[in-house]
Design an enzyme around this catalytic site. Structure first.
Site, PDB file in Angstrom:
ATOM      1  N   TYR A 154       0.702  -1.581  -0.349  1.00  0.00           N
ATOM      2  CA  TYR A 154       0.071   0.085  -0.149  1.00  0.00           C
ATOM      3  C   TYR A 154       1.119   1.197   0.433  1.00  0.00           C
ATOM      4  O   TYR A 154       1.423   1.758   0.910  1.00  0.00           O
ATOM      5  CB  TYR A 154      -1.031   0.257   1.163  1.00  0.00           C
ATOM      6  N   LYS A 203       2.326 -15.480   0.972  1.00  0.00           N
ATOM      7  CA  LYS A 203       2.352 -16.238  -0.579  1.00  0.00           C
ATOM      8  C   LYS A 203       3.696 -16.304  -0.356  1.00  0.00           C
ATOM      9  O   LYS A 203       4.565 -15.930  -1.600  1.00  0.00           O
ATOM     10  CB  LYS A 203       2.068 -15.622  -1.509  1.00  0.00           C
ATOM     11  N   ASP A 217      -3.551 -17.859  -2.488  1.00  0.00           N
ATOM     12  CA  ASP A 217      -4.783 -17.925  -3.407  1.00  0.00           C
ATOM     13  C   ASP A 217      -5.618 -19.535  -2.924  1.00  0.00           C
ATOM     14  O   ASP A 217      -6.995 -18.990  -3.625  1.00  0.00           O
ATOM     15  CB  ASP A 217      -3.905 -17.862  -5.113  1.00  0.00           C
ATOM     16  N   ASP A 232      -7.023  -7.189   2.746  1.00  0.00           N
ATOM     17  CA  ASP A 232      -7.962  -6.140   2.305  1.00  0.00           C
ATOM     18  C   ASP A 232      -8.603  -6.844   1.452  1.00  0.00           C
ATOM     19  O   ASP A 232     -10.311  -6.750   0.902  1.00  0.00           O
ATOM     20  CB  ASP A 232      -8.181  -5.061   1.256  1.00  0.00           C
ATOM     21  N   ASP A 245     -12.904  -8.573   2.063  1.00  0.00           N
ATOM     22  CA  ASP A 245     -14.078  -8.565   0.894  1.00  0.00           C
ATOM     23  C   ASP A 245     -14.707  -9.331   0.951  1.00  0.00           C
ATOM     24  O   ASP A 245     -16.503  -9.679   0.002  1.00  0.00           O
ATOM     25  CB  ASP A 245     -14.410  -7.793  -0.274  1.00  0.00           C
TER      26      ASP A 245
HETATM   27  P1  ATP Z   1     -13.526   1.572  -1.856  1.00  0.00           P
HETATM   28  O1  ATP Z   1     -12.330   1.534  -2.175  1.00  0.00           O
HETATM   29  O2  ATP Z   1     -13.823   2.794  -1.320  1.00  0.00           O
HETATM   30  O3  ATP Z   1     -13.413   0.540  -0.224  1.00  0.00           O
HETATM   31  P2  ATP Z   1     -15.011   0.478  -3.256  1.00  0.00           P
HETATM   32  O4  ATP Z   1     -15.292   0.709  -4.678  1.00  0.00           O
HETATM   33  O5  ATP Z   1     -14.188  -0.505  -3.314  1.00  0.00           O
HETATM   34  O6  ATP Z   1     -14.738   1.629  -2.388  1.00  0.00           O
HETATM   35  P3  ATP Z   1     -18.187  -0.129  -1.977  1.00  0.00           P
HETATM   36  O7  ATP Z   1     -17.784   1.899  -1.843  1.00  0.00           O
HETATM   37  O8  ATP Z   1     -17.421  -0.347  -1.227  1.00  0.00           O
HETATM   38  O9  ATP Z   1     -16.772  -0.103  -2.808  1.00  0.00           O
HETATM   39  O10 ATP Z   1     -19.222  -0.432  -2.791  1.00  0.00           O
HETATM   40  C1  ATP Z   1     -18.362  -1.459  -3.793  1.00  0.00           C
HETATM   41  C2  ATP Z   1     -19.735  -2.509  -4.069  1.00  0.00           C
HETATM   42  O11 ATP Z   1     -20.942  -2.643  -2.391  1.00  0.00           O
HETATM   43  C3  ATP Z   1     -21.321  -1.382  -4.697  1.00  0.00           C
HETATM   44  O12 ATP Z   1     -21.883  -1.950  -5.519  1.00  0.00           O
HETATM   45  C4  ATP Z   1     -21.781  -0.683  -3.105  1.00  0.00           C
HETATM   46  O13 ATP Z   1     -22.979  -0.084  -3.679  1.00  0.00           O
HETATM   47  C5  ATP Z   1     -22.609  -2.380  -2.216  1.00  0.00           C
HETATM   48  N1  ATP Z   1     -21.990  -1.381  -1.330  1.00  0.00           N
HETATM   49  C6  ATP Z   1     -20.530  -0.977  -0.067  1.00  0.00           C
HETATM   50  N2  ATP Z   1     -21.094  -1.007   0.815  1.00  0.00           N
HETATM   51  C7  ATP Z   1     -23.150  -1.330   0.874  1.00  0.00           C
HETATM   52  C8  ATP Z   1     -24.167  -1.066   2.144  1.00  0.00           C
HETATM   53  N3  ATP Z   1     -23.438  -0.291   3.480  1.00  0.00           N
HETATM   54  N4  ATP Z   1     -24.979  -0.778   2.239  1.00  0.00           N
HETATM   55  C9  ATP Z   1     -25.139  -1.768   0.250  1.00  0.00           C
HETATM   56  N5  ATP Z   1     -23.933  -1.767  -0.784  1.00  0.00           N
HETATM   57  C10 ATP Z   1     -23.424  -1.610  -0.047  1.00  0.00           C
END
Ligand code: ATP
Length: 350
Positions: A130, A183, A216, A240, A244
């Site tokens: 990062y 990794k 992976d 990170d 997700d």
């Molecule tokens: P960052 O890099 O800032 O984490 P990101 O590009 O990973 O942002 P997010 O803003 O987390 O993206 O959104 C990813 C997807 O998940 C989008 O489609 C968003 O609408 C959905 N999403 C994220 N948080 C929520 C929430 N609290 N409720 C419903 N949908 C969400």
């Protein structure tokens, strides 16, 4: 009375941060706890009012606080002059918030891809690839020519050891298992050092069962058998991505809670971003923000032997679980409740 900073941020932050505060205040009333919320300028509104997303007055206020709530920021959407280190990274770096703890749990009532998932990712938060945080000056990313881009990854013994200790301590409060994710078959020196230092720390925790996975393979194992994992310790980028994945396996990114912490300070910050695609429409799921706030309360309460604060955290978590079990849910979970309606349902159950 505990003073708590509030940095509302951008996008759905304007909906989910007030939701978390409403739930916390209801729980505080029930537990006779008192909070003094201190709203601080942050994000796009601070660019408009102070010319910067993280004003000096906000940092000076945080210097005196041990706990605060950080809403998501949409820094990718800021004017070009504010590019560079993200607002969240500025704060994490200033206060040495080296541990990013991200739980993923499938709640009854929520349609989760993995019904058995109940794990905690302990993500190292200060180095790795990062580029906005692994250098004192300059950036860890650079371009020698317009057609060549390079990135420097940093792994140190000191940072690895402290996140490993957080992970093993957490495992002692959970199911006594830690999976070290690396990794080291390819990034032999960097993630090899991470793996080796985690192994050394493991030697101090003979009551914790340890295993290892390449990142992976770990992604595949999470999809297939997430319920087998307890605490996962890993470096920044891997953590990170895996968190997700784990959040979605547990139902939705909107459920993905997290705290960033040092030994003395804790910041509640949902794992997801500002979700500009759904902002302002009442579609945001506030669960991640509510549970992040509860996690921060528990950590701060335990650190300061403030049992009321720990009780508030438990009450918030139980009310969220009860609400979801009653099939009240926002659109990302297949429900019809707006952010406000979901929040009201949680407050009622508090
Ligand atoms: P960052 O890099 O800032 O984490 P990101 O590009 O990973 O942002 P997010 O803003 O987390 O993206 O959104 C990813 C997807 O998940 C989008 O489609 C968003 O609408 C959905 N999403 C994220 N948080 C929520 C929430 N609290 N409720 C419903 N949908 C969400």
């Amino acid at each position: 009375m505990t003073r708590i900073g509030v940095l509302t941020g951008d996008g759905i932050g304007l909906e989910i941060v007030p939701s978390a505060i409403a739930v916390a205040n209801a729980a505080a009333r029930a537990e006779s706890a008192e909070f003094d919320w201190l709203e601080l300028p942050f994000g796009r509104s601070a660019i408009n009012s102070h010319g910067t997303p993280v004003p000096e007055e906000t940092l000076l206020a945080l210097d005196d606080l041990d706990i605060w709530v950080l809403g998501p920021h949409d820094s990718a959407g800021y004017p070009a002059e504010h590019a560079g280190r993200t607002p969240g990274a500025v704060i994490r770096k200033r206060y040495g918030l080296f541990a990013n703890l991200r739980p993923a749990r499938a709640f009854p009532g929520v349609h989760a891809t993995s019904r058995a998932i109940d794990l905690l990712i302990a993500r190292e938060n200060t180095e790795g690839l990062y580029a906005d945080r692994n250098m004192v000056a300059g950036s860890g990313e650079f371009m020698p020519t317009p057609d060549i881009a390079m990135a420097v990854g940093v792994i140190t013994r000191q940072a690895t050891e402290r996140i490993a200790r957080v992970a093993f301590d957490a495992a002692r409060q959970r199911k006594h298992r830690v999976t070290i994710v690396h990794k080291a078959n390819v990034l032999t020196m960097t993630t090899g050092l991470f793996r080796d230092v985690c192994r050394e720390v493991a030697a101090d925790y003979s009551d914790v069962i340890v295993d290892e996975q390449h990142v992976d393979a770990m992604a595949a194992h999470l999809v297939r058998r997430a319920g087998d994992f307890d605490v996962v310790v890993t470096e920044n980028l891997f953590g990170d991505i895996l968190s997700d994945l784990a959040g979605e396996l547990a139902g939705s990114l909107g459920m993905a809670a997290s705290v960033n912490c040092s030994d003395t300070k804790v910041m509640a910050q949902a794992a997801h971003g500002a979700a500009p695609d759904i902002a302002g429409r009442g579609l945001a799921n506030p669960v991640a923000m509510i549970l992040s706030t509860a996690m921060a309360f528990r950590r701060h309460g335990l650190a300061t032997t403030d049992s009321a604060m720990v009780a508030v955290a438990g009450r918030m978590e139980a009310a969220v679980a009860d609400t979801l079990a009653a099939s009240v849910a926002t659109a990302d979970l297949g429900g019809t409740a707006t952010t406000t309606e979901f929040t009201a349902a949680v407050v009622e159950r508090v």
